[in-house]
Design an enzyme around this catalytic site. Structure first.
Site, PDB file in Angstrom:
ATOM      1  N   GLU A 184      53.692  75.868  10.080  1.00  0.00           N
ATOM      2  CA  GLU A 184      52.947  76.679   9.190  1.00  0.00           C
ATOM      3  C   GLU A 184      53.571  77.067   7.879  1.00  0.00           C
ATOM      4  OE1 GLU A 184      53.545  76.769  12.359  1.00  0.00           O
ATOM      5  OE2 GLU A 184      52.192  77.790  13.524  1.00  0.00           O
ATOM      6  N   ASP A 238      71.554  44.332  35.071  1.00  0.00           N
ATOM      7  CA  ASP A 238      71.204  44.098  33.587  1.00  0.00           C
ATOM      8  C   ASP A 238      72.378  44.488  32.492  1.00  0.00           C
ATOM      9  OD1 ASP A 238      68.867  43.384  34.642  1.00  0.00           O
ATOM     10  OD2 ASP A 238      67.850  45.039  33.813  1.00  0.00           O
ATOM     11  N   LEU A 270      71.068  50.718  26.660  1.00  0.00           N
ATOM     12  CA  LEU A 270      69.993  51.947  26.651  1.00  0.00           C
ATOM     13  C   LEU A 270      70.371  52.764  25.504  1.00  0.00           C
ATOM     14  CD1 LEU A 270      70.533  53.142  30.451  1.00  0.00           C
ATOM     15  CD2 LEU A 270      68.729  51.504  29.587  1.00  0.00           C
ATOM     16  N   HIS A 296      59.347  76.053  10.715  1.00  0.00           N
ATOM     17  CA  HIS A 296      57.946  75.852  11.383  1.00  0.00           C
ATOM     18  C   HIS A 296      56.781  75.159  10.415  1.00  0.00           C
ATOM     19  CE1 HIS A 296      58.733  78.169  15.352  1.00  0.00           C
ATOM     20  NE2 HIS A 296      59.682  77.418  15.201  1.00  0.00           N
ATOM     21  N   ARG A 324      61.929  55.128  23.585  1.00  0.00           N
ATOM     22  CA  ARG A 324      63.456  55.793  23.747  1.00  0.00           C
ATOM     23  C   ARG A 324      63.631  56.630  22.838  1.00  0.00           C
ATOM     24  NH1 ARG A 324      67.211  50.479  25.079  1.00  0.00           N
ATOM     25  NH2 ARG A 324      66.270  49.959  27.308  1.00  0.00           N
ATOM     26  N   GLY A 332      65.490  50.434  38.662  1.00  0.00           N
ATOM     27  CA  GLY A 332      64.747  49.336  39.068  1.00  0.00           C
ATOM     28  C   GLY A 332      63.510  50.099  40.063  1.00  0.00           C
ATOM     29  N   TRP A 354      63.219  37.357  29.682  1.00  0.00           N
ATOM     30  CA  TRP A 354      62.834  38.658  29.311  1.00  0.00           C
ATOM     31  C   TRP A 354      61.007  38.707  29.620  1.00  0.00           C
ATOM     32  CZ3 TRP A 354      65.114  42.404  27.731  1.00  0.00           C
ATOM     33  CH2 TRP A 354      66.403  42.331  26.990  1.00  0.00           C
ATOM     34  N   CYS A 401      53.823  80.831  16.611  1.00  0.00           N
ATOM     35  CA  CYS A 401      54.568  81.631  17.236  1.00  0.00           C
ATOM     36  C   CYS A 401      54.504  82.962  17.091  1.00  0.00           C
ATOM     37  CB  CYS A 401      55.894  81.111  17.363  1.00  0.00           C
ATOM     38  SG  CYS A 401      56.674  81.189  15.728  1.00  0.00           S
TER      39      CYS A 401
END
Ligand code: AOF
Ligand code: ZN
Length: 399
Positions: free
Chosen positions: A52, A203, A207, A50, A187, A304, A173, A75
């Site tokens: 900290e 298309d 991805l 973490h 992404r 879409g 585009w 935490c």
């Protein structure tokens, strides 16, 4: 330096974890003594140290009596499966004098217990510093930890007249390369990217996150979620065949008639039948719940039109990120179809919307409903307006 600057640094450090901490939050910590930074840390990835603790371990001076700035409440819990010991205990043991936080941690195991434990040990705590920035940074975490539903961002590339494709269907585009580079970065920060079957057919997108500065391993590629329609899926699509196909998830409508649309038979691709909506397509709330159960904490919806319309009409999105290009198509594919709105007074207005420019394009983003996305933290957004003055004063006094 001022309080806000130290916290701004903590937020900057937190961002180093972007794309790697999910479903944990991005957290940064700065340790300050005599108005100088003596230690810095961040949560580098899920399962690891973490913020900290990293800041304490990296400090180049004794941290006893120092102040710590951290964007999230420490935490305080130990539950089976938790990967690291409670940060609160460490802060107490190291005798930190004062803790500045942006927000509480709405994780039900923490949610105020961290602050209570710290205060009980005699450490001063102030919250609310750069709270809004901190909320936006961890918008996905805050939504997911409170609802178990993923944070949903509708990402669209639009012409000036609101088209996402020409009448013939092609969209390459609308936005330029710089804008598309931003999409790749986005992404990378999402657990999943979602499209409808039509978009897949037209298309055939990959991805994937393409190398920004270095190749991204399969494990860090987002899930690719395909929402099937009631027709056959294009089985030759990249997402069913490429090297990341084990990260493709297809939601179909469970049907009881005899028509069985073609779906990938490939064992690497998961096909999940869900309850169907009135149109015979998979129900999007069921899809989000299923994704949430899989630990997917954020979904970037890339189209879409029918998909956007459904997420918007059902109020199942948290944010819209729109890239608007100075192009006019006239007839074409509209970004959003009929929502049954007849008057301007019924229009959906995004909250906290903001704009940015990328070359000659506008990047506009905003939230659907702050309360629903941030839940119990909404109050810290509200307090913020009030507290900003006192923070400004504090900042001045600390020069
Ligand atoms: C912090 N500092 O840097 C982060 C926190 O399994 P663990 O031990 O990694 O704990 C995960 C939980 O800890 C997570 O759900 C969230 O409540 C909190 N995240 N807390 O004090 C950090 N990343
Ligand atoms: Zn911790």
């Amino acid at each position: 330096m001022k309080h806000v600057e130290f916290m701004a640094r903590a937020l900057e450090l937190a961002r180093y974890g972007a794309g790697h901490t999910s479903p944990n939050p991005m957290v940064g910590a700065v340790i300050v003594k005599h108005n100088r930074i003596i230690g810095e840390g961040y949560h580098p990835r899920f399962g690891q140290k973490h913020a900290e603790v990293m800041a304490i371990e990296q400090a180049h001076e004794a941290v006893e009596g120092a102040e710590m700035y951290c964007n999230l409440e420490p935490c305080s819990h130990t539950i089976p499966g938790k990967k690291t010991p409670p940060c609160t205990e460490r802060l107490v043991r190291e005798k930190i004098r004062k803790l500045y936080l942006s927000t509480l941690d709405p994780n039900p195991y923490v949610n105020g217990n961290g602050v209570a434990a710290i205060r009980a040990a005699g450490i001063e705590v102030e919250t609310g510093l750069l709270a809004q920035e901190a909320l936006e940074l961890n918008e996905a975490y805050f939504k997911f930890i409170q609802t178990r539903l993923p944070f949903v961002n509708l990402k669209m590339a639009l012409t000036l007249d609101g088209r996402i494709a020409a009448a013939g269907g092609d969209s390459r585009w609308i936005s330029d390369e710089a804008a598309r580079e931003r999409v790749h970065r986005l992404r990378h920060e999402y657990d999943a990217v979602l499209i409808g079957a039509n978009t897949l057919r037209i298309d055939n997108p990959r991805l994937t996150v393409r190398p920004l500065d270095q190749p991204i391993p399969a494990a860090r590629q987002p899930w690719r979620i395909i929402l099937a329609g009631n027709g056959d899926l294009p089985l030759h699509s990249e997402v069913f065949r490429d090297q990341f196909r084990e990260k493709t998830l297809v939601f179909t409508a469970a049907r009881n008639d005899n028509h069985r649309p073609a779906v990938p038979g490939n064992a690497d691709v998961r096909v999940i039948p869900l309850k169907s909506n009135a149109g015979g397509r998979p129900d999007i709330l069921a899809a989000l719940k299923y994704s949430g159960e899989m630990g997917i904490s954020s979904v970037l919806v890339e189209g879409g039109s029918r998909i956007f319309t459904e997420f918007i009409s059902r109020g199942l999105f948290d944010k819209i990120t729109a890239f608007i290009a100075p192009l006019i198509l006239g007839r074409g594919i509209e970004a959003v179809g009929d929502l049954g709105i007849e008057r301007m007074s019924g229009a959906i207005r995004l909250q906290r919307s903001e704009i940015e420019t990328i070359n000659d394009q506008v990047l506009l983003r905003g939230y659907r409903n702050i309360k629903e996305t941030f839940g119990s933290l909404t109050e810290s957004v509200a307090c913020l307006q009030e507290s900003s003055k006192s923070w400004a004063e504090l900042a001045l006094s600390n020069r």
